[in-house]
Motif scaffolding. Structure first.
Motif, PDB file in Angstrom:
ATOM      1  N   ASN A 311       0.841  -1.204   0.000  1.00 30.35           N
ATOM      2  CA  ASN A 311       0.000   0.000   0.000  1.00 30.35           C
ATOM      3  C   ASN A 311       0.881   1.262   0.000  1.00 30.35           C
ATOM      4  O   ASN A 311       0.851   2.073   0.919  1.00 30.35           O
ATOM      5  N   THR A 313       2.549   4.642  -0.046  1.00 31.69           N
ATOM      6  CA  THR A 313       2.012   5.964   0.314  1.00 31.69           C
ATOM      7  C   THR A 313       3.155   6.962   0.352  1.00 31.69           C
ATOM      8  O   THR A 313       4.174   6.715   1.014  1.00 31.69           O
ATOM      9  N   CYS A 323       5.232   2.340   3.524  1.00 33.99           N
ATOM     10  CA  CYS A 323       4.006   1.554   3.653  1.00 33.99           C
ATOM     11  C   CYS A 323       2.937   2.437   4.284  1.00 33.99           C
ATOM     12  O   CYS A 323       3.240   3.277   5.142  1.00 33.99           O
ATOM     13  N   TYR A 324       1.708   2.201   3.912  1.00 36.62           N
ATOM     14  CA  TYR A 324       0.646   3.050   4.446  1.00 36.62           C
ATOM     15  C   TYR A 324       0.517   2.913   5.959  1.00 36.62           C
ATOM     16  O   TYR A 324       0.443   3.935   6.668  1.00 36.62           O
ATOM     17  N   TYR A 328       1.221   6.149   8.317  1.00 43.93           N
ATOM     18  CA  TYR A 328       0.061   6.645   9.049  1.00 43.93           C
ATOM     19  C   TYR A 328       0.355   6.708  10.547  1.00 43.93           C
ATOM     20  O   TYR A 328       0.097   7.717  11.207  1.00 43.93           O
ATOM     21  N   LEU A 349      -0.682  12.574   3.383  1.00 41.45           N
ATOM     22  CA  LEU A 349      -0.462  11.199   2.896  1.00 41.45           C
ATOM     23  C   LEU A 349      -1.142  11.032   1.544  1.00 41.45           C
ATOM     24  O   LEU A 349      -2.328  11.305   1.389  1.00 41.45           O
ATOM     25  N   LYS A 351      -1.761   8.162  -1.353  1.00 40.71           N
ATOM     26  CA  LYS A 351      -1.631   6.752  -1.725  1.00 40.71           C
ATOM     27  C   LYS A 351      -1.264   6.642  -3.195  1.00 40.71           C
ATOM     28  O   LYS A 351      -1.786   7.363  -4.040  1.00 40.71           O
TER      29      LYS A 351
END
Length: 357
Positions: A311, A313, A323-324, A328, A349, A351
């Motif tokens: 994922n 980001t 990575c998300y 996050y 952020l 994606k």
């Protein structure tokens, strides 16, 4: 080279003859005012068509009427048009006649000639250009057969108009060149047709106009008859309207020149250079420490978990990709980029969607 061009300014400084720069500037003044007022009328008509659409439909006639009042006011009070008075110039009769003060106004014949050439001629030319534009549109979508006499006439008219316009503009250019070289008394053929030439306002002219302005406000005996009172009231209303219009235009001219300077390309470049934020320095990577980890050797690995990213980001504040879940959690707790330390929020952020996804 400089000696040959010195007559452009120095020759006119020793006498009342204005320089070519002054006369060209006053010619272009009203040409700049008209599009500005036309744009205002268009904006008002688009914002409230029911109330202001008449301003857009009859703009040429309304502008001609206001221009008539304005030029009549200045020709009678200052012996000059609005633009000429704005640049400190006046209209003078032929050289052989006795010179008059600007406050005395022009003689009757030059006055009406000047008024027609200042107001009526631009109005007719505007109407002619709109008529030519409409004819060209009709020529593209015309239902007349190609062999009709009307079709042949206005096609010939459309073909001849550019040459006539070129001759008209060439006439003005040739007159200006003769004025620069000192071979002509007028910089414009219209002044020659009106029987006047331009000169600078003298100290006596300014004093006479000040006295006339003071005398206008002096107490005068009331008119005897009703007709005289009505005519006096109408003259005061028209004079007040012309004075208000001239004052508003004088302020508006400065405002238009300021806007033209403000939105010029050179000024915008200067504003951008002054207000642009400095380019941030490249991130300094520390050998140790969790706050600024080393970037992994593998380009597809996340700088936080050091595993293959999932994922993907990116942080819009720095451009690094994580990575998300890693990005996050880190941004939510520390409000900064893990690599550069730039202040970052969750809305930064972004994606990324790979083609294989």
């Amino acid at each position: 080279m400089a000696e040959h061009g010195a007559h452009l300014t120095a020759a006119s400084a020793c006498e009342d003859r204005p320089s070519i720069f002054e006369v060209v500037a006053q010619d272009s003044l009203m040409a700049a005012v008209r599009p500005a007022l036309q744009h205002v009328a268009k904006v008002l008509a688009e914002s409230n068509p029911a109330r202001y659409s008449v301003l857009w439909r009859w703009f040429d006639e309304i502008y001609a009427l206001l221009d008539l009042l304005l030029q009549q006011h200045y020709l009678s009070r200052c012996s000059a048009s609005f633009a000429e008075n704005f640049y400190g110039l006046k209209r003078v009769g032929p050289r052989g006649r006795r010179p008059r003060l600007a406050a005395a106004g022009l003689p009757r014949k030059p006055h009406w000639k000047s008024l027609c050439l200042l107001v009526l001629l631009p109005y007719l030319r505007t109407k002619l250009e709109k008529f030519i534009s409409r004819l060209r549109e009709e020529d593209d979508y015309s239902i007349h057969p190609p062999s009709s006499s009307w079709k042949r006439f206005y096609r010939a008219f459309l073909a001849a108009y550019p040459f006539a316009n070129l001759a008209w503009e060439g006439w003005f250019l040739a007159q200006q060149l003769c004025y620069i070289l000192g071979k002509a008394q007028h910089h414009s053929p219209l002044l020659k047709l009106a029987g006047v030439h331009l000169a600078r306002l003298s100290a006596e002219d300014l004093q006479a106009m000040e006295r006339k302005l003071m005398d206008t406000g002096a107490i005068r005996p009331p008119p005897s008859s009703v007709t005289e009172r009505a005519w006096s009231a109408a003259k005061r209303v028209l004079g007040g309207l012309a004075f208000s219009l001239s004052t508003g235009l004088s302020v508006g001219v400065f405002f238009l020149q300021f806007l033209e300077w403000w939105y010029s390309a050179e000024n915008q470049e200067s504003i951008k250079a002054l207000t642009a934020l400095p380019t941030p320095p490249p991130p300094t990577h520390l050998d140790h420490g969790a706050d600024s980890p080393l970037l992994p050797r593998l380009k597809t690995a996340c700088p936080l978990c050091r595993k293959i990213r999932t994922n993907d980001t990116a942080l819009s504040t720095s451009g690094f990709v994580f990575c998300y879940p890693c990005a996050y959690g880190y941004v939510k707790s520390r409000q900064q980029c893990p690599v550069t330390g730039y202040a970052t929020e969750l809305q930064h952020l972004v994606k990324l969607y790979m083609p294989e996804n």
